[in-house]
Structures are given as C-alpha cells and as structure tokens.
Design a protein around this motif. Sequence first.
Motif, PDB file in Angstrom:
ATOM      1  N   GLU A 157       0.837  -1.206   0.000  1.00 28.25           N
ATOM      2  CA  GLU A 157       0.000   0.000   0.000  1.00 28.25           C
ATOM      3  C   GLU A 157       0.871   1.254   0.000  1.00 28.25           C
ATOM      4  O   GLU A 157       0.595   2.211  -0.738  1.00 28.25           O
ATOM      5  CB  GLU A 157      -0.911  -0.028   1.242  1.00 28.25           C
ATOM      6  CG  GLU A 157      -2.022   0.992   1.201  1.00 28.25           C
ATOM      7  CD  GLU A 157      -2.929   0.819   2.411  1.00 28.25           C
ATOM      8  OE1 GLU A 157      -3.188   1.842   3.048  1.00 28.25           O
ATOM      9  OE2 GLU A 157      -3.354  -0.312   2.684  1.00 28.25           O
ATOM     10  N   GLU A 158       1.931   1.255   0.821  1.00 25.56           N
ATOM     11  CA  GLU A 158       2.846   2.406   0.839  1.00 25.56           C
ATOM     12  C   GLU A 158       3.505   2.597  -0.513  1.00 25.56           C
ATOM     13  O   GLU A 158       3.631   3.716  -1.013  1.00 25.56           O
ATOM     14  CB  GLU A 158       3.909   2.192   1.914  1.00 25.56           C
ATOM     15  CG  GLU A 158       3.418   2.364   3.322  1.00 25.56           C
ATOM     16  CD  GLU A 158       4.505   2.067   4.346  1.00 25.56           C
ATOM     17  OE1 GLU A 158       5.668   1.785   3.933  1.00 25.56           O
ATOM     18  OE2 GLU A 158       4.197   2.098   5.548  1.00 25.56           O
ATOM     19  N   ARG A 159       3.901   1.489  -1.135  1.00 28.10           N
ATOM     20  CA  ARG A 159       4.541   1.589  -2.455  1.00 28.10           C
ATOM     21  C   ARG A 159       3.545   2.125  -3.488  1.00 28.10           C
ATOM     22  O   ARG A 159       3.884   2.979  -4.318  1.00 28.10           O
ATOM     23  CB  ARG A 159       5.051   0.205  -2.886  1.00 28.10           C
ATOM     24  CG  ARG A 159       5.954   0.234  -4.114  1.00 28.10           C
ATOM     25  CD  ARG A 159       6.494  -1.129  -4.457  1.00 28.10           C
ATOM     26  NE  ARG A 159       5.477  -2.082  -4.858  1.00 28.10           N
ATOM     27  CZ  ARG A 159       4.885  -2.086  -6.061  1.00 28.10           C
ATOM     28  NH1 ARG A 159       5.194  -1.192  -6.956  1.00 28.10           N
ATOM     29  NH2 ARG A 159       3.987  -2.998  -6.347  1.00 28.10           N
ATOM     30  N   ALA A 160       2.301   1.655  -3.418  1.00 32.15           N
ATOM     31  CA  ALA A 160       1.278   2.146  -4.349  1.00 32.15           C
ATOM     32  C   ALA A 160       1.010   3.636  -4.132  1.00 32.15           C
ATOM     33  O   ALA A 160       0.846   4.389  -5.104  1.00 32.15           O
ATOM     34  CB  ALA A 160      -0.005   1.340  -4.177  1.00 32.15           C
ATOM     35  N   ASP A 161       0.971   4.090  -2.869  1.00 34.87           N
ATOM     36  CA  ASP A 161       0.773   5.520  -2.583  1.00 34.87           C
ATOM     37  C   ASP A 161       1.926   6.347  -3.146  1.00 34.87           C
ATOM     38  O   ASP A 161       1.694   7.417  -3.760  1.00 34.87           O
ATOM     39  CB  ASP A 161       0.663   5.758  -1.070  1.00 34.87           C
ATOM     40  CG  ASP A 161      -0.674   5.322  -0.506  1.00 34.87           C
ATOM     41  OD1 ASP A 161      -1.607   5.082  -1.320  1.00 34.87           O
ATOM     42  OD2 ASP A 161      -0.781   5.204   0.739  1.00 34.87           O
ATOM     43  N   ARG A 162       3.147   5.903  -2.966  1.00 36.93           N
ATOM     44  CA  ARG A 162       4.297   6.655  -3.511  1.00 36.93           C
ATOM     45  C   ARG A 162       4.229   6.706  -5.035  1.00 36.93           C
ATOM     46  O   ARG A 162       4.513   7.731  -5.653  1.00 36.93           O
ATOM     47  CB  ARG A 162       5.603   6.005  -3.073  1.00 36.93           C
ATOM     48  CG  ARG A 162       6.003   6.374  -1.646  1.00 36.93           C
ATOM     49  CD  ARG A 162       7.312   5.784  -1.301  1.00 36.93           C
ATOM     50  NE  ARG A 162       7.062   4.336  -1.251  1.00 36.93           N
ATOM     51  CZ  ARG A 162       7.921   3.411  -0.933  1.00 36.93           C
ATOM     52  NH1 ARG A 162       9.125   3.740  -0.644  1.00 36.93           N
ATOM     53  NH2 ARG A 162       7.599   2.154  -0.920  1.00 36.93           N
ATOM     54  N   LYS A 165       1.585   9.249  -5.986  1.00 39.25           N
ATOM     55  CA  LYS A 165       2.078  10.615  -5.771  1.00 39.25           C
ATOM     56  C   LYS A 165       3.052  11.009  -6.875  1.00 39.25           C
ATOM     57  O   LYS A 165       2.997  12.141  -7.398  1.00 39.25           O
ATOM     58  CB  LYS A 165       2.758  10.738  -4.409  1.00 39.25           C
ATOM     59  CG  LYS A 165       1.800  10.766  -3.252  1.00 39.25           C
ATOM     60  CD  LYS A 165       2.547  10.893  -1.952  1.00 39.25           C
ATOM     61  CE  LYS A 165       1.607  10.840  -0.767  1.00 39.25           C
ATOM     62  NZ  LYS A 165       2.300  10.865   0.514  1.00 39.25           N
ATOM     63  N   ALA A 166       3.928  10.070  -7.233  1.00 40.37           N
ATOM     64  CA  ALA A 166       4.898  10.373  -8.287  1.00 40.37           C
ATOM     65  C   ALA A 166       4.179  10.583  -9.613  1.00 40.37           C
ATOM     66  O   ALA A 166       4.516  11.508 -10.384  1.00 40.37           O
ATOM     67  CB  ALA A 166       5.915   9.242  -8.397  1.00 40.37           C
ATOM     68  N   MET A 167       3.166   9.756  -9.921  1.00 39.80           N
ATOM     69  CA  MET A 167       2.421   9.910 -11.171  1.00 39.80           C
ATOM     70  C   MET A 167       1.654  11.233 -11.192  1.00 39.80           C
ATOM     71  O   MET A 167       1.607  11.931 -12.219  1.00 39.80           O
ATOM     72  CB  MET A 167       1.452   8.733 -11.363  1.00 39.80           C
ATOM     73  CG  MET A 167       2.143   7.429 -11.748  1.00 39.80           C
ATOM     74  SD  MET A 167       3.136   7.566 -13.237  1.00 39.80           S
ATOM     75  CE  MET A 167       1.878   7.715 -14.456  1.00 39.80           C
TER      76      MET A 167
END
Length: 190
Positions: A157-162, A165-167
């Motif tokens: 989930e943290e990786r998906a949030d980052r 945010k980057a996208m």
Amino acid sequence: MCFFDSNIYRVGILLSVSETLRGFVNMYHDIVSFPEVFASFVPLLHEIVKENKIPETLRLKMTSIASLINGKIDEHENLRQPLRMRMKKPMPIKQFNPRFEENFVHGKDYDPDRERAQRKKLERQIKQEAKGAARELRKDNYFLQEVKARERAVAEEERADRYKKAMVFLQEQESNFKSGQLGKGRKKRK
C-alpha cells in the motif's frame, strides 16, 4: 673352557628359573586354569631332581616347588564342581480364556501387569502432548503468516501511494509544461 659351559653357570640358571617358577606359582595360584597351566612343570622338575650331578640345595628347592604346585593343583581340583545342565523352569501354556469385568468402565485399563499399564498410560500421554504441541505450532505458524501478510499488504500500500504521488506530480508537470506555465513551452499561434 668358557664360563657359559661350566656347571656353576648351569646351576645358577636352574636356580634362577626355579625361583621364577615359584614366583609365578605364588602369583597365579588363584586363577581357575592353574592346574592346566602349571601341571606340565611337575614332571620336568622330577626329571631334574633325578639327575645325580645337581647340588642338594637345588634338589630340595625343585622338590619343594613340585610339591607346592601339586598342592595347589589338588586344592583347585577339590574346589571344582562337575558341569550340570542348566535346569530351565517349564513354561506354562498360555491361556486365551477371556476375562470379563463385572463393572466395566470404557477407557479404564484392566491390565493385571501394573508396569505395562503404566507404560501404556505414559505412551498415551506422550502422544497427546505431541498432538497438542503440533496444534500449537500450527496456530503459531498461521499467526506468523497473517502478520507477514499484513506487513506485506502495508508495504504494498505504501509503495502504491508513492507511485500514485509520483504519477500525480509527473502529470502535473506535464500539464504545466504543455500549458506554458513553466516558461519554455510551445508558443501559441495567433
């Protein structure tokens, strides 16, 4: 004539051999095979005593050793007992008559051999403890798997949030660039 060929040397050798033999007789007088080991020396000692050329002291020593050996042999032979067949107790024929209990209780052990009943009880208890331990290990393993799965889900989930945010940041930059807010964009034609 050489010293080793003289009669004095021969008598000295016989004297030392007789004293050594007496020492061995005294040392090994209590072993079970004493008669078999030392019986062959008695005829040899009697043969030496029959010789005329040996001194009287040596003759007396030889006869005393021969009588000592004969005495010990007699003692051993008196102590021996004849071999007998080992008598084995007759084994009774095993009976397979059923045994009935008046007040039978299911689960109770009616074995007349207390040691065997106690051993069976302990074996059952060990088996139950092993099953319980295996059950606890399975529960612990399931719990650890759930914790690892939760940790993996949180990390995902943290990786998906980052990533989101980057996208979002990149899309914002691209839109700003296309709209010309960043300065070097395409100039609109009039």
